[in-house]
Write a protein that holds these residues in place. Structure first.
Motif, PDB file in Angstrom:
ATOM      1  N   ALA A  95       4.281   5.828  -5.317  1.00  9.32           N
ATOM      2  CA  ALA A  95       4.374   5.872  -6.776  1.00  9.32           C
ATOM      3  C   ALA A  95       3.326   6.818  -7.363  1.00  9.32           C
ATOM      4  O   ALA A  95       3.616   7.581  -8.296  1.00  9.32           O
ATOM      5  CB  ALA A  95       4.201   4.467  -7.352  1.00  9.32           C
ATOM      6  N   ALA A  96       2.128   6.801  -6.803  1.00 10.66           N
ATOM      7  CA  ALA A  96       1.060   7.685  -7.289  1.00 10.66           C
ATOM      8  C   ALA A  96       1.429   9.149  -7.092  1.00 10.66           C
ATOM      9  O   ALA A  96       1.005  10.011  -7.855  1.00 10.66           O
ATOM     10  CB  ALA A  96      -0.251   7.366  -6.572  1.00 10.66           C
ATOM     11  N   GLU A  97       2.227   9.437  -6.062  1.00  8.48           N
ATOM     12  CA  GLU A  97       2.666  10.800  -5.783  1.00  8.48           C
ATOM     13  C   GLU A  97       3.927  11.165  -6.557  1.00  8.48           C
ATOM     14  O   GLU A  97       4.396  12.288  -6.481  1.00  8.48           O
ATOM     15  CB  GLU A  97       2.918  10.977  -4.280  1.00  8.48           C
ATOM     16  CG  GLU A  97       1.673  10.856  -3.442  1.00  8.48           C
ATOM     17  CD  GLU A  97       1.964  10.896  -1.943  1.00  8.48           C
ATOM     18  OE1 GLU A  97       3.153  10.918  -1.539  1.00  8.48           O
ATOM     19  OE2 GLU A  97       0.990  10.891  -1.165  1.00  8.48           O
ATOM     20  N   GLY A  98       4.492  10.192  -7.282  1.00  9.79           N
ATOM     21  CA  GLY A  98       5.703  10.452  -8.053  1.00  9.79           C
ATOM     22  C   GLY A  98       6.937  10.632  -7.182  1.00  9.79           C
ATOM     23  O   GLY A  98       7.869  11.330  -7.554  1.00  9.79           O
ATOM     24  N   ARG A 109       0.836  -1.207   0.000  1.00  7.83           N
ATOM     25  CA  ARG A 109       0.000   0.000   0.000  1.00  7.83           C
ATOM     26  C   ARG A 109       0.870   1.256   0.000  1.00  7.83           C
ATOM     27  O   ARG A 109       0.584   2.225  -0.690  1.00  7.83           O
ATOM     28  CB  ARG A 109      -0.932  -0.012   1.211  1.00  7.83           C
ATOM     29  CG  ARG A 109      -2.033  -1.065   1.100  1.00  7.83           C
ATOM     30  CD  ARG A 109      -2.870  -1.193   2.345  1.00  7.83           C
ATOM     31  NE  ARG A 109      -3.352   0.092   2.833  1.00  7.83           N
ATOM     32  CZ  ARG A 109      -3.650   0.338   4.110  1.00  7.83           C
ATOM     33  NH1 ARG A 109      -3.535  -0.601   5.008  1.00  7.83           N
ATOM     34  NH2 ARG A 109      -4.083   1.524   4.471  1.00  7.83           N
ATOM     35  N   PHE A 110       1.950   1.225   0.787  1.00  8.10           N
ATOM     36  CA  PHE A 110       2.885   2.342   0.859  1.00  8.10           C
ATOM     37  C   PHE A 110       3.520   2.593  -0.507  1.00  8.10           C
ATOM     38  O   PHE A 110       3.558   3.729  -0.984  1.00  8.10           O
ATOM     39  CB  PHE A 110       3.959   2.043   1.917  1.00  8.10           C
ATOM     40  CG  PHE A 110       5.070   3.050   1.983  1.00  8.10           C
ATOM     41  CD1 PHE A 110       4.840   4.324   2.473  1.00  8.10           C
ATOM     42  CD2 PHE A 110       6.348   2.712   1.576  1.00  8.10           C
ATOM     43  CE1 PHE A 110       5.866   5.260   2.548  1.00  8.10           C
ATOM     44  CE2 PHE A 110       7.383   3.638   1.657  1.00  8.10           C
ATOM     45  CZ  PHE A 110       7.144   4.911   2.142  1.00  8.10           C
ATOM     46  N   GLU A 111       4.008   1.555  -1.152  1.00 12.60           N
ATOM     47  CA  GLU A 111       4.645   1.702  -2.466  1.00 12.60           C
ATOM     48  C   GLU A 111       3.679   2.263  -3.504  1.00 12.60           C
ATOM     49  O   GLU A 111       4.060   3.102  -4.317  1.00 12.60           O
ATOM     50  CB  GLU A 111       5.205   0.368  -2.952  1.00 12.60           C
ATOM     51  CG  GLU A 111       6.492  -0.028  -2.268  1.00 12.60           C
ATOM     52  CD  GLU A 111       7.091  -1.285  -2.869  1.00 12.60           C
ATOM     53  OE1 GLU A 111       6.330  -2.261  -3.099  1.00 12.60           O
ATOM     54  OE2 GLU A 111       8.309  -1.289  -3.110  1.00 12.60           O
ATOM     55  N   LYS A 112       2.439   1.813  -3.481  1.00 11.78           N
ATOM     56  CA  LYS A 112       1.446   2.321  -4.439  1.00 11.78           C
ATOM     57  C   LYS A 112       1.197   3.809  -4.220  1.00 11.78           C
ATOM     58  O   LYS A 112       1.135   4.587  -5.166  1.00 11.78           O
ATOM     59  CB  LYS A 112       0.135   1.544  -4.323  1.00 11.78           C
ATOM     60  CG  LYS A 112       0.187   0.164  -4.922  1.00 11.78           C
ATOM     61  CD  LYS A 112      -1.142  -0.552  -4.763  1.00 11.78           C
ATOM     62  CE  LYS A 112      -1.049  -1.967  -5.305  1.00 11.78           C
ATOM     63  NZ  LYS A 112      -2.303  -2.707  -5.121  1.00 11.78           N
ATOM     64  N   ALA A 145      12.717   8.758  -0.148  1.00  7.05           N
ATOM     65  CA  ALA A 145      12.442  10.169   0.149  1.00  7.05           C
ATOM     66  C   ALA A 145      11.329  10.300   1.180  1.00  7.05           C
ATOM     67  O   ALA A 145      11.418  11.111   2.108  1.00  7.05           O
ATOM     68  CB  ALA A 145      12.070  10.917  -1.130  1.00  7.05           C
ATOM     69  N   VAL A 146      10.283   9.502   1.045  1.00  9.79           N
ATOM     70  CA  VAL A 146       9.159   9.572   1.986  1.00  9.79           C
ATOM     71  C   VAL A 146       9.593   9.083   3.364  1.00  9.79           C
ATOM     72  O   VAL A 146       9.260   9.697   4.380  1.00  9.79           O
ATOM     73  CB  VAL A 146       7.949   8.768   1.462  1.00  9.79           C
ATOM     74  CG1 VAL A 146       6.850   8.682   2.501  1.00  9.79           C
ATOM     75  CG2 VAL A 146       7.419   9.390   0.177  1.00  9.79           C
ATOM     76  N   LEU A 147      10.369   8.011   3.414  1.00  4.66           N
ATOM     77  CA  LEU A 147      10.830   7.501   4.699  1.00  4.66           C
ATOM     78  C   LEU A 147      11.745   8.507   5.393  1.00  4.66           C
ATOM     79  O   LEU A 147      11.642   8.708   6.608  1.00  4.66           O
ATOM     80  CB  LEU A 147      11.546   6.156   4.523  1.00  4.66           C
ATOM     81  CG  LEU A 147      10.620   4.990   4.174  1.00  4.66           C
ATOM     82  CD1 LEU A 147      11.435   3.758   3.794  1.00  4.66           C
ATOM     83  CD2 LEU A 147       9.681   4.671   5.320  1.00  4.66           C
ATOM     84  N   GLU A 148      12.636   9.163   4.636  1.00  5.39           N
ATOM     85  CA  GLU A 148      13.482  10.189   5.234  1.00  5.39           C
ATOM     86  C   GLU A 148      12.641  11.322   5.810  1.00  5.39           C
ATOM     87  O   GLU A 148      12.912  11.817   6.898  1.00  5.39           O
ATOM     88  CB  GLU A 148      14.458  10.749   4.199  1.00  5.39           C
ATOM     89  CG  GLU A 148      15.652   9.861   3.960  1.00  5.39           C
ATOM     90  CD  GLU A 148      16.670  10.511   3.037  1.00  5.39           C
ATOM     91  OE1 GLU A 148      16.608  11.731   2.805  1.00  5.39           O
ATOM     92  OE2 GLU A 148      17.550   9.781   2.562  1.00  5.39           O
ATOM     93  N   GLU A 149      11.617  11.733   5.070  1.00  5.76           N
ATOM     94  CA  GLU A 149      10.732  12.801   5.553  1.00  5.76           C
ATOM     95  C   GLU A 149      10.022  12.370   6.836  1.00  5.76           C
ATOM     96  O   GLU A 149       9.922  13.138   7.792  1.00  5.76           O
ATOM     97  CB  GLU A 149       9.709  13.150   4.473  1.00  5.76           C
ATOM     98  CG  GLU A 149       8.766  14.257   4.862  1.00  5.76           C
ATOM     99  CD  GLU A 149       7.742  14.555   3.771  1.00  5.76           C
ATOM    100  OE1 GLU A 149       6.626  14.928   4.147  1.00  5.76           O
ATOM    101  OE2 GLU A 149       8.054  14.400   2.581  1.00  5.76           O
TER     102      GLU A 149
END
Length: 88
Positions: free
Chosen positions: A29-32, A23-26, A37-41
Motif C-alpha cells: 500500500a505504501a508503494e501504491g 507487513r506485506f499489505e502495508k 501485482a507484487v505477487l505476480e512479479e
C-alpha cells in the motif's frame, strides 16, 4: 484480457502467516501497488531464476580472435591513464 473482455486471471487461495501478510499489505500500500501485482512479479522473478540458472550452466564456446590495434599499443600508458581517472 481474454476473449469477450474477460480477464484470464484466476483467483487463488493461499495460506500465509497473518503477521507476514499484514507487513506485506502495508508495504504494498505504501508503494501504491496491489498485492496481486507484487505477487505476480515475485512469481515471474522466481520462475526466471530457473531460466537464468540454466543459461549460466550452459557452456558456450569461447572464441577469442587476435585483433590489430588501431593506434599505439602501450598498455602501461593506458593503465596509468585509467588509474588517474576520477573515481565514480
Amino acid at each position: 484480457m481474454g476473449r469477450g473482455g474477460k480477464s484470464r486471471k484466476k483467483k487463488r487461495e493461499i495460506s500465509v502467516d497473518p503477521d507476514l501478510w499484514e507487513r506485506f499489505e502495508k508495504k504494498v500500500a505504501a508503494e501504491g501497488r496491489t498485492a496481486s501485482a507484487v505477487l505476480e512479479e515475485l512469481i515471474r522473478n522466481y520462475l526466471l531464476a530457473d531460466l537464468f540458472a540454466g543459461l549460466a550452466e550452459e557452456k558456450a564456446p569461447l572464441m577469442v580472435r587476435p585483433v590489430k590495434p588501431v593506434g599505439p599499443a602501450d598498455a602501461g600508458e593506458e593503465v596509468w591513464r585509467m588509474r588517474n581517472l576520477p573515481s565514480i
